[in-house]
Motif scaffolding. Structure first.
Motif: not given
Length: 664
Positions: A83, A85, A113, A115, A280-281, A307, A309, A312, A376-377
């Motif tokens: 991940n 950010y 991405k 979920d 979520d990303g 990924a 993200k 959050a 990362g949720e």
């Protein structure tokens, strides 16, 4: 027209209507007309069972009941993604890629991405033959009967598809369908589902496929794996999958720089709320499959994908109490027990506080109003305190100095963030924790036994070590709470079957501190059996690739302990595997010991993966990029010019596939 011809014509017509409606979002007949044709086909198929077809549209209505979902190995491992950010994270990732590939122009494919629940679908000759959940990435549960009820999953492909391949994607539940399901549940006086992702995941494991068919699940695909697919880029992969009949989101974009990637991220961070699904990303992938091969994988994730993200969600709530958990290694983890609060679609009641330093850093106290975020949720964490709302009578948190389970004085070694309970063989939670680890899926994978059963067996005095599992009888287990004859039988059979688990997984199951899956495999390969490993010194262990002093010392201490040696002797007597199988030992030599190989390009006689396996089987090490430590570069067709140039500059010998095969 004969009945057989009618059946075939109706199947083809309904497949096309399904595709138009669920994949293309462009229906060409009414729902009523579709239902009438489906009923006609069902009636004809009932009259003529001899013309059964596993890809018939009638199978989408469900009807099959699955009591137990079989666990099956994936054809190719399903990795998780690293991940990022921030822009800096992405730029650092690009630099790492550039160091491996050299000075080449890299294009990226950006995809949203979604979920949902990860799935891997296997197709042979254009027909869906299997659907597996992600599981632990190495093996997953066979949910084929439930997958067949999802209308956007093609049962029969169209076009120029390869003879065999796997395609990966996400099973998602659109917001609209999720809202309708909850409206019905509330009307029926039932609790509403909390979020679409968990509901989609739970749907795949429903035993009655008729219930799955009633849920508005969707399947979005993003990645093909397999040999000889004829695909050269990720972008081409998406286009091909779409042409073969898969539902592939159209919002992907081909980008030529990290700046373009960030523009895509920024746009969708705002506009994702207009989409019908949870996201979520953004997943960023190196577009060239040749470069993807060169970059390869770490033990957990592909180096060629990242990924990014979305930021959050944060909420504030009251920290009611700090409690402390004891892990199987004795590590103490403080836990924040919170006033329940809704965060990213789930109700959060607890969050990890990590260690004493973390509590001191934020000055976190019971009664504080704290800011909670899902890292990362997924895992809730406390990121700060609202000091304006701190109660006047508030007192600083005093970290515990005794184990909350066995009251042993805690220890903390220099340089270690965590406190530890040193009562390794007497602390109840550590004992049950080690046994729970031993039975887990990645370790001994004992069917019929879960964490609660382990605690129950321990409390009843039936087990105190994992070796005790192998002397359990059905008669001992049956009188226990929630244990019928069948469940007792399944448990005893599950334990008996576990003696087939290979040595490297047994070694992981022992629960030696710092010995994870990867380290266990390296030690098993280096020492071949438990006896030679038990007699190895710390100095000898550090000579094994990637085994550092901390791991070596932990292994030595574990085997020096008399109780551990006794447990291993007992496990041996029960038939547990403590040496590599003859199959694994076959063709293994030390011919390439001390030599590092980098494998690049496309090969004719054996695959890249087979080449790497032969290097490791003969004692060599596989490197990911050319460096001064590289002994040989094994060059195949279409190898990147940057690797050749780097090898030549460093004086690394370049050999062909034939040269290597002759070598071993």
């Amino acid at each position: 027209m004969t009945d057989q011809q009618k059946i075939e014509a109706l199947r083809n017509e309904l497949r096309e209507h399904n595709h138009n409606y669920y994949v293309m979002d462009n229906p060409t007949i009414s729902d009523y007309e579709f239902d009438m044709k489906l009923r006609e086909l069902q009636a004809l198929e009932k009259q003529h069972p001899e013309w059964f077809d596993a890809t018939s549209p009638t199978l989408r209505v469900g009807g099959t009941v699955t009591k137990n979902f079989e666990t099956v190995l994936h054809n190719e491992r399903m990795y998780s993604l690293d991940n990022s950010y921030s822009k800096e994270d992405l730029e650092d990732w690009e630099k790492r890629i550039q160091r491996i590939l050299g000075d080449v122009k890299i294009a990226f494919t950006c995809e949203l991405k979604y979920d949902g629940a990860s799935i891997s679908l296997t197709y042979e000759h254009g027909k869906l033959v299997r659907g597996l959940t992600r599981g632990d990435g190495v093996q997953g549960d066979d949910v084929t009967t439930n997958i067949k009820t999802i209308k956007s999953v093609p049962l029969q492909l169209q076009g120029d598809y390869p003879p065999k391949f796997d395609i990966r994607g996400e099973i998602v539940l659109p917001f609209e369908g999720f809202a309708k399901m909850n409206a019905e549940r509330i009307e029926n006086g039932e609790e509403p589902y909390m979020n679409p992702r968990n509901t989609a995941s739970g749907s795949l494991k429903l035993q009655d496929s008729t219930l799955v068919a009633q849920r508005p699940l969707d399947c979005l695909l993003y990645g093909i794996v397999g040999q000889d697919t004829g695909i050269e880029t990720q972008w081409q992969m998406l286009e091909k999958a779409r042409a073969w009949g898969f539902k592939v989101p159209t919002v992907a974009k081909l980008c030529n720089s990290v700046d373009e990637v960030l523009a895509f991220v920024e746009y969708w961070d705002i506009h994702r709320h207009d989409l019908p699904y949870e996201t979520d990303g953004v997943v960023v992938k190196v577009n060239s499959l040749q470069y993807q091969e060169e970059l390869g994988f770490t033990s957990k994730s592909p180096r060629w994908a990242m990924a990014y993200k979305f930021k959050a969600e944060q909420v504030s709530t009251v920290l009611r109490k700090i409690t402390y958990q004891v892990g199987r290694t004795g590590a103490i983890t403080p836990v924040a027990n919170l006033e329940p609060v809704l965060l990213a679609g789930t109700t959060v009641k607890r969050a990890s506080l990590h260690n004493a330093d973390q509590i001191a850093k934020f000055d976190i106290r019971e009664g504080d109003t704290v800011f909670v975020e899902k890292g990362g949720e997924i895992i809730p964490k406390i990121i700060g305190v609202d000091f304006t709302k701190r109660p006047l009578e508030s007192k600083p948190t005093q970290y515990i100095d005794h184990c909350p389970e066995c009251h042993t004085v805690l220890e903390r070694t220099e340089g270690d963030a965590k406190h530890y309970c040193t009562n390794y063989y007497g602390c109840p939670v550590q004992i049950t924790g080690r046994i729970q680890h031993f039975i887990s899926r990645k370790a001994m994978d004992i069917e019929g036994m879960g964490s609660e059963t382990v605690i129950l067996l321990f409390q009843e005095g039936l087990i105190t070590t994992y070796a005790d599992l192998y002397k359990l009888t059905k008669e001992q287990i049956m009188p226990l709470e929630r244990m019928a004859e069948k469940s007792a039988e399944n448990l005893v059979n599950g334990v008996a079957q576990s003696v087939k688990i290979p040595f490297e997984r047994v070694l992981f199951a022992l629960g030696i501190r710092f010995v994870g899956e990867t380290v266990a495999k390296k030690l098993a390969k280096a020492y071949k059996n438990i006896d030679t490993l038990m007699s190895a010194s710390a100095e000898e262990l550090t000579a094994v690739d990637e085994i550092g002093e901390r791991i070596a010392q932990s292994v030595v201490e574990f085997f020096q302990n008399e109780a551990n040696r006794e447990t291993i002797a007992r496990l041996k007597s029960y038939g547990v595997q403590f040496e590599l199988s003859a199959e694994k030992l076959e063709n293994q030599t030390e011919k390439l010991k001390g030599q590092t190989f980098v494998v690049s390009g496309v090969f004719e006689k054996v695959s890249r993966e087979e080449l790497k396996k032969r290097i490791e089987d003969n004692g060599g090490k596989v490197g990911s990029s050319v460096s001064s430590k590289t002994t040989y570069l094994v060059a195949g067709d279409k190898m990147g010019p940057s690797k050749r140039t780097k090898a030549e500059n460093l004086g690394v010998q370049i050999i062909s596939e034939d040269d290597f095969l002759e070598m071993v």
